[in-house]
Motif scaffolding. Structure first.
Motif, mmCIF file in Angstrom:
data_model
loop_
_atom_site.group_PDB
_atom_site.id
_atom_site.type_symbol
_atom_site.label_atom_id
_atom_site.label_comp_id
_atom_site.label_asym_id
_atom_site.label_seq_id
_atom_site.Cartn_x
_atom_site.Cartn_y
_atom_site.Cartn_z
ATOM 1 N N HIS A 10 51.529 40.125 40.914
ATOM 2 C CA HIS A 10 51.679 41.291 40.044
ATOM 3 C C HIS A 10 50.368 42.058 40.013
ATOM 4 N N SER A 11 50.443 43.342 39.792
ATOM 5 C CA SER A 11 49.274 44.204 39.761
ATOM 6 C C SER A 11 48.410 43.922 38.539
ATOM 7 N N VAL A 12 47.102 44.155 38.686
ATOM 8 C CA VAL A 12 46.189 44.016 37.560
ATOM 9 C C VAL A 12 45.951 45.357 36.868
ATOM 10 N N ALA A 13 46.629 46.393 37.317
ATOM 11 C CA ALA A 13 46.520 47.692 36.657
ATOM 12 C C ALA A 13 47.077 47.586 35.244
ATOM 13 N N VAL A 23 40.905 37.615 37.997
ATOM 14 C CA VAL A 23 41.612 37.733 39.278
ATOM 15 C C VAL A 23 40.609 37.979 40.397
ATOM 16 N N GLN A 24 39.614 38.811 40.150
ATOM 17 C CA GLN A 24 38.588 39.077 41.154
ATOM 18 C C GLN A 24 37.773 37.817 41.433
ATOM 19 N N ALA A 25 37.471 37.043 40.396
ATOM 20 C CA ALA A 25 36.703 35.800 40.558
ATOM 21 C C ALA A 25 37.482 34.755 41.356
ATOM 22 N N LEU A 26 38.811 34.819 41.282
ATOM 23 C CA LEU A 26 39.637 33.907 42.079
ATOM 24 C C LEU A 26 39.687 34.337 43.542
ATOM 25 N N GLY A 27 39.105 35.471 43.856
ATOM 26 C CA GLY A 27 39.057 35.942 45.239
ATOM 27 C C GLY A 27 40.284 36.731 45.644
ATOM 28 N N LEU A 28 40.994 37.303 44.663
ATOM 29 C CA LEU A 28 42.213 38.050 44.942
ATOM 30 C C LEU A 28 41.957 39.533 44.731
ATOM 31 N N GLY A 29 42.527 40.357 45.597
ATOM 32 C CA GLY A 29 42.337 41.795 45.481
ATOM 33 C C GLY A 29 43.648 42.517 45.310
ATOM 34 N N LYS A 30 44.334 42.714 46.416
ATOM 35 C CA LYS A 30 45.605 43.432 46.388
ATOM 36 C C LYS A 30 46.776 42.472 46.176
ATOM 37 N N LEU A 53 50.336 36.546 36.423
ATOM 38 C CA LEU A 53 50.044 37.466 37.529
ATOM 39 C C LEU A 53 50.019 36.783 38.896
ATOM 40 N N VAL A 54 49.958 35.474 38.912
ATOM 41 C CA VAL A 54 49.782 34.739 40.170
ATOM 42 C C VAL A 54 50.857 33.679 40.352
ATOM 43 N N SER A 55 51.000 33.246 41.596
ATOM 44 C CA SER A 55 51.833 32.077 41.897
ATOM 45 C C SER A 55 50.911 31.011 42.499
ATOM 46 N N ILE A 56 51.238 29.754 42.265
ATOM 47 C CA ILE A 56 50.391 28.642 42.685
ATOM 48 C C ILE A 56 51.217 27.665 43.493
ATOM 49 N N GLU A 57 50.636 27.171 44.573
ATOM 50 C CA GLU A 57 51.280 26.093 45.315
ATOM 51 C C GLU A 57 50.198 25.137 45.811
ATOM 52 N N GLU A 58 50.542 23.867 45.878
ATOM 53 C CA GLU A 58 49.596 22.847 46.291
ATOM 54 C C GLU A 58 49.495 22.806 47.808
#
Length: 60
Positions: A10-13, A23-30, A53-58
């Motif tokens: 999802h967007s961070v706007a 989100v930026q600290a996690l290394g995510l941009g677009k 905003l994010v999805s996680i998988e192992e």
């Protein structure tokens, strides 16, 4: 050590500045960008703050 793949879905706007920085600290941009991170308490805490905003998988 275990690792997790975090993907921005999802967007961070229009989000709070702290969530944008997390989100930026996690290394995510677009939207659709991914990053593989170590599965530790610090990373889990960041993911918890932006879980909507994010999805996680192992990753093995």
């Amino acid at each position: 050590m275990a690792k997790v793949k975090v993907t921005l879905i999802h967007s961070v706007a229009h989000r709070e500045p702290t969530q944008r920085k997390t989100v930026q600290a996690l290394g995510l941009g677009k939207i659709g960008s991914s990053n593989i991170l170590p599965d530790n308490a610090a990373t889990r805490g960041q993911i918890f703050k932006v879980a909507h905003l994010v999805s996680i998988e192992e990753v093995k």
